[in-house]
Design an enzyme around this catalytic site. Structure first.
Site, PDB file in Angstrom:
ATOM      1  N   HIS A   1      33.595  93.713 -20.204  1.00  0.00           N
ATOM      2  CA  HIS A   1      32.214  93.747 -19.270  1.00  0.00           C
ATOM      3  C   HIS A   1      32.407  92.991 -17.794  1.00  0.00           C
ATOM      4  O   HIS A   1      33.164  91.916 -17.832  1.00  0.00           O
ATOM      5  CB  HIS A   1      30.857  92.982 -19.942  1.00  0.00           C
ATOM      6  CG  HIS A   1      30.370  94.258 -20.542  1.00  0.00           C
ATOM      7  ND1 HIS A   1      29.304  93.466 -21.802  1.00  0.00           N
ATOM      8  CD2 HIS A   1      30.922  95.863 -21.044  1.00  0.00           C
ATOM      9  CE1 HIS A   1      29.163  94.703 -22.245  1.00  0.00           C
ATOM     10  NE2 HIS A   1      30.203  94.939 -22.123  1.00  0.00           N
TER      11      HIS A   1
ATOM     12  N   ASP B   1      27.170  90.014  -1.862  1.00  0.00           N
ATOM     13  CA  ASP B   1      27.346  90.950  -2.258  1.00  0.00           C
ATOM     14  C   ASP B   1      27.973  91.533  -3.046  1.00  0.00           C
ATOM     15  O   ASP B   1      28.490  92.825  -3.937  1.00  0.00           O
ATOM     16  CB  ASP B   1      26.896  92.444  -1.551  1.00  0.00           C
ATOM     17  CG  ASP B   1      28.224  91.942  -0.105  1.00  0.00           C
ATOM     18  OD1 ASP B   1      28.846  91.851  -0.503  1.00  0.00           O
ATOM     19  OD2 ASP B   1      28.022  93.383   0.466  1.00  0.00           O
TER      20      ASP B   1
ATOM     21  N   HIS C   1      31.118  82.131  -3.383  1.00  0.00           N
ATOM     22  CA  HIS C   1      30.610  83.219  -2.141  1.00  0.00           C
ATOM     23  C   HIS C   1      31.817  82.569  -1.318  1.00  0.00           C
ATOM     24  O   HIS C   1      32.149  81.245  -0.695  1.00  0.00           O
ATOM     25  CB  HIS C   1      29.371  83.078  -1.937  1.00  0.00           C
ATOM     26  CG  HIS C   1      28.966  83.359  -0.695  1.00  0.00           C
ATOM     27  ND1 HIS C   1      28.787  85.191  -1.019  1.00  0.00           N
ATOM     28  CD2 HIS C   1      29.206  83.377   0.937  1.00  0.00           C
ATOM     29  CE1 HIS C   1      29.069  85.456   0.280  1.00  0.00           C
ATOM     30  NE2 HIS C   1      28.348  84.041   1.434  1.00  0.00           N
TER      31      HIS C   1
ATOM     32  N   CYS D   1      32.090  89.559  -0.992  1.00  0.00           N
ATOM     33  CA  CYS D   1      31.951  88.073   0.566  1.00  0.00           C
ATOM     34  C   CYS D   1      33.450  88.427   0.643  1.00  0.00           C
ATOM     35  O   CYS D   1      34.189  88.428   1.520  1.00  0.00           O
ATOM     36  CB  CYS D   1      31.012  87.384   0.398  1.00  0.00           C
ATOM     37  SG  CYS D   1      31.615  86.688  -1.413  1.00  0.00           S
TER      38      CYS D   1
END
Length: 304
Positions: A298, A115, A225, A118
């Protein structure tokens, strides 16, 4: 003389009386004497990352192996290797002289949500001894921002890749990813060595290694992740905090990462396809994403 340390679950022992002219069987006998592990089920590892030594030839000399004075040998018991029936009595005799080294419970991955937070969830889970709190990320992001803002000299633009003020605003957002800078800060804050094992390269990055911390936690990283690593035992809470002197747990973490690599359980961050979720531009790899973020500001990317 060879001055070696023998590290096993029952402690670290200084091995004396061996030289490069000693044979393999002498080494294995010493290990058995110190740890209680029978010669036929010993797994002896050396180096970093630890690699197993092929010690099947008991008459070979230690000079033929990559063992140097001052090395630490990591000892484990290979539970699945069959033992010759004729040695059952000898094994029982050894057990009466020294404590038997039971098999060390393997590490497992404790999955946390992917999300964007992590890393923070994983670190919190590990340093808190297995406490899962999905709402911890905002507090940890704020903590990092406060630490960085309090020391603009140490955390300059050259270190952060952006101004101190911009970084503090950026890290507080819930759509940004943590990495090495954040792990380093959290290691200092928690006074704990944080080891990140990479499944693509099968290497471990140790944050706080030289700080003299007594505790260690481990994360596994697949390119995008993070998950925490833990030991589990029936009827016991998971163990996430280990001694910083425990080399066996590092060896287990590397074995877990190598297994994930063989199963291709990693993301090649230099080649995976991304999309900027702000302007919808397609990008390839982490390097393009960094350039795009620097040019446009961004920082919300999704994997395609």
């Amino acid at each position: 003389m060879l001055r070696l340390r023998c590290k096993a679950k029952n402690g670290t022992h200084l091995m004396q009386g061996l030289t490069h002219q000693s044979c393999v069987q002498e080494l294995k006998d010493k290990v058995e004497q110190l740890t209680g592990i029978p010669c036929d089920v010993q797994k002896i590892m050396v180096g970093y990352p630890p690699s197993s030594l092929d010690l099947r030839n008991g008459d070979a000399h230690l000079k033929d192996y990559p063992i140097k004075s001052g090395d630490t040998l990591i000892i484990e018991e290979e539970k699945n290797r069959p033992k010759p029936q004729a040695q059952a009595v000898a094994v029982a005799a050894v057990q009466s002289k020294a404590p038997r080294l039971e098999s060390v419970t393997a590490l497992v991955r404790r999955a946390v949500p992917a999300d964007n937070s992590c890393l923070f969830t994983s670190v919190y889970y590990a340093v808190e001894g297995g406490v899962y709190d999905p709402g911890c990320a905002p507090e940890m992001r704020s903590l990092i921002a406060q630490i960085v803002a309090s020391d603009p000299t140490a955390y300059s633009e050259a270190v952060l890749g952006r101004s101190n003020e911009d970084y503090c605003s950026w890290i507080r957002r819930d759509d940004t990813w943590g990495g090495a800078i954040e792990v380093s800060i959290l290691s200092k804050f928690y006074q704990c060595e944080i080891c990140v094992v990479d499944t693509q390269t099968v290497r471990v990055d140790r944050f706080g290694e030289d700080a003299g911390y007594q505790r260690r936690v481990l994360l596994i990283y697949d390119g995008i992740h993070y998950d925490p690593l833990q030991r589990e035992a029936d009827g016991q809470p998971p163990q996430t905090i280990f001694s910083a002197a425990d080399d066996v747990v590092l060896a287990q973490a590397l074995e877990l990462a190598d297994e994930a690599r063989r199963k291709r359980q990693f993301t090649d961050v230099n080649r995976f396809a991304l999309r900027c979720m702000v302007c919808q531009r397609g990008l390839v790899g982490q390097a393009e994403a960094r350039v795009h973020a620097k040019e446009t500001g961004h920082a919300n990317f999704g994997e395609v």
